[in-house]
Design an enzyme around this catalytic site. Structure first.
Site, PDB file in Angstrom:
ATOM      1  N   ASN A  11      37.521  40.793  45.846  1.00 50.84           N
ATOM      2  CA  ASN A  11      36.851  40.784  44.552  1.00 50.84           C
ATOM      3  C   ASN A  11      35.567  39.972  44.727  1.00 50.84           C
ATOM      4  OD1 ASN A  11      35.973  40.557  41.956  1.00 50.84           O
ATOM      5  ND2 ASN A  11      37.693  39.313  41.218  1.00 50.84           N
ATOM      6  N   TRP A  12      34.464  40.693  44.856  1.00 53.87           N
ATOM      7  CA  TRP A  12      33.184  39.998  45.095  1.00 53.87           C
ATOM      8  C   TRP A  12      32.700  39.251  43.856  1.00 53.87           C
ATOM      9  CZ3 TRP A  12      29.319  43.515  48.344  1.00 53.87           C
ATOM     10  CH2 TRP A  12      29.817  43.609  49.654  1.00 53.87           C
ATOM     11  N   HIS A  95      41.180  40.540  34.585  1.00 61.31           N
ATOM     12  CA  HIS A  95      40.973  39.330  35.396  1.00 61.31           C
ATOM     13  C   HIS A  95      40.841  38.121  34.458  1.00 61.31           C
ATOM     14  CE1 HIS A  95      39.210  36.410  38.113  1.00 61.31           C
ATOM     15  NE2 HIS A  95      39.696  37.157  39.096  1.00 61.31           N
ATOM     16  N   GLU A 163      47.513  35.919  39.453  1.00 61.27           N
ATOM     17  CA  GLU A 163      46.489  34.937  39.798  1.00 61.27           C
ATOM     18  C   GLU A 163      46.620  33.738  38.874  1.00 61.27           C
ATOM     19  OE1 GLU A 163      43.006  36.924  42.059  1.00 61.27           O
ATOM     20  OE2 GLU A 163      42.550  36.987  39.928  1.00 61.27           O
ATOM     21  N   GLY A 169      39.415  29.744  42.750  1.00 62.58           N
ATOM     22  CA  GLY A 169      38.167  29.059  43.097  1.00 62.58           C
ATOM     23  C   GLY A 169      38.303  27.544  43.186  1.00 62.58           C
ATOM     24  N   SER A 205      42.537  31.262  45.733  1.00 59.70           N
ATOM     25  CA  SER A 205      42.232  30.452  46.921  1.00 59.70           C
ATOM     26  C   SER A 205      42.898  30.965  48.207  1.00 59.70           C
ATOM     27  CB  SER A 205      42.577  28.976  46.680  1.00 59.70           C
ATOM     28  OG  SER A 205      41.776  28.447  45.637  1.00 59.70           O
ATOM     29  N   GLY A 226      38.864  36.215  46.287  1.00 58.55           N
ATOM     30  CA  GLY A 226      37.527  36.013  45.736  1.00 58.55           C
ATOM     31  C   GLY A 226      36.587  35.490  46.808  1.00 58.55           C
ATOM     32  N   GLY A 227      36.388  34.180  46.828  1.00 58.61           N
ATOM     33  CA  GLY A 227      35.413  33.541  47.720  1.00 58.61           C
ATOM     34  C   GLY A 227      35.495  33.978  49.179  1.00 58.61           C
TER      35      GLY A 227
HETATM   36  P1  13P Z   1      39.258  32.835  44.866  1.00 55.39           P
HETATM   37  O1  13P Z   1      39.867  33.520  46.047  1.00 55.39           O
HETATM   38  O2  13P Z   1      37.809  32.513  45.041  1.00 55.39           O
HETATM   39  O3  13P Z   1      40.097  31.673  44.430  1.00 55.39           O
HETATM   40  O4  13P Z   1      39.299  33.889  43.644  1.00 55.39           O
HETATM   41  C1  13P Z   1      40.484  34.537  43.351  1.00 55.39           C
HETATM   42  C2  13P Z   1      40.199  35.633  42.386  1.00 55.39           C
HETATM   43  O5  13P Z   1      39.911  35.390  41.241  1.00 55.39           O
HETATM   44  C3  13P Z   1      40.249  37.013  42.894  1.00 55.39           C
HETATM   45  O6  13P Z   1      40.238  37.920  41.853  1.00 55.39           O
END
Ligand code: 13P
Length: 243
Positions: A11-12, A95, A163, A169, A205, A226-227
């Site tokens: 997920n960019w 989300h 999530e 994050g 994370s 995400g990251g």
């Molecule tokens: P992170 O991997 O940056 O914690 O984000 C998770 C996320 O929200 C993916 O949809």
């Protein structure tokens, strides 16, 4: 689910740029040729470019949101058909950033899921509790699941993503014991109320350093990243950690 078939979903969010797309896809072509069930959810303006660039690969393209209406006076929104015709096969709905920053309710999420399934998109339906809700995660998740999936009879194109909001994050990943416990609760709740098994992804994370132990859990059918999905090297490392 077989270890190697577990979903690896990027997920960019609102990151990366058009110039990152060929670089990212080129790396995947080289290093992830035989990796299956990879999905990259890009900002909506980049769907077409990403889908075209990755055409000859096993990688699928996803959107991060869309509206439930087919067309009309909804300035700034895009329809499920637009997402699909741009080349996406997946869409993330519900989300926590959409819920918290943009005020999306379970009812709106339900309408979006239903509209996306109608056009044939596969839906990654996100649920998760905040830190304040952690002690009552069962009731929070049950409400999100049942209201989000109201009147949806065919769940064969629905993947749930768990999530925990406090893990997104923040670098604070849930313990494997917690992930297992909550995933089983989600699976049981859907089975009891809808009579089917759904795949459940973990997100929050996820990094190359922790993905092996998370993906090894029986109740985890994949990860939503995400990251660590912004760079192809990390994304591929996580895909390879399926073993
Ligand atoms: P992170 O991997 O940056 O914690 O984000 C998770 C996320 O929200 C993916 O949809």
């Amino acid at each position: 689910m077989k270890q190697k078939e577990k979903y690896i979903v990027a997920n960019w969010k609102m990151n990366n740029d058009f110039s990152d797309i060929p670089v990212f896809v080129k790396y995947l072509k080289k290093y992830a040729k035989n990796q299956d069930n990879l999905v990259v959810c890009v900002p909506s303006v980049m769907i077409k470019t990403f889908a075209e660039e990755s055409k000859k690969t096993l990688v699928e393209t996803g959107a991060q949101n869309c509206y439930f209406k087919d067309k009309g006076a909804f300035t700034g929104e895009i329809s499920p058909n637009m997402v699909k015709s741009a080349g996406a096969t997946y869409v993330i709905i519900g989300h926590s950033e959409r819920r918290q920053i943009f005020g999306e309710t379970n009812e709106l999420i339900n309408r979006k899921i239903s509209a996306c399934l109608t056009v044939g998109l596969k839906v990654i339906f996100c649920v998760g509790e905040t830190l304040e809700e952690k002690s009552k995660y069962k009731s929070v998740l049950k409400k999100q699941l049942l209201e989000g999936l109201t009147a949806i009879n065919d769940l064969s194109n629905v993947i749930v993503a768990y999530e925990p909001v406090w893990a997104i994050g923040t670098g604070k990943v849930a313990t494997t014991a917690d992930i297992e416990k909550v995933h089983l609760y989600i699976k049981d709740t859907v089975k009891e109320n809808m009579g089917v098994d759904v795949p459940v992804l973990y997100g929050g994370s996820v990094k190359p350093l922790n993905s092996t132990e998370i993906l090894a859990l029986d109740s985890v059918d994949g990860v939503l990243i995400g990251g660590a999905s912004l760079k192809a090297e990390d994304f591929v490392k996580i895909a390879e950690s399926r073993g």
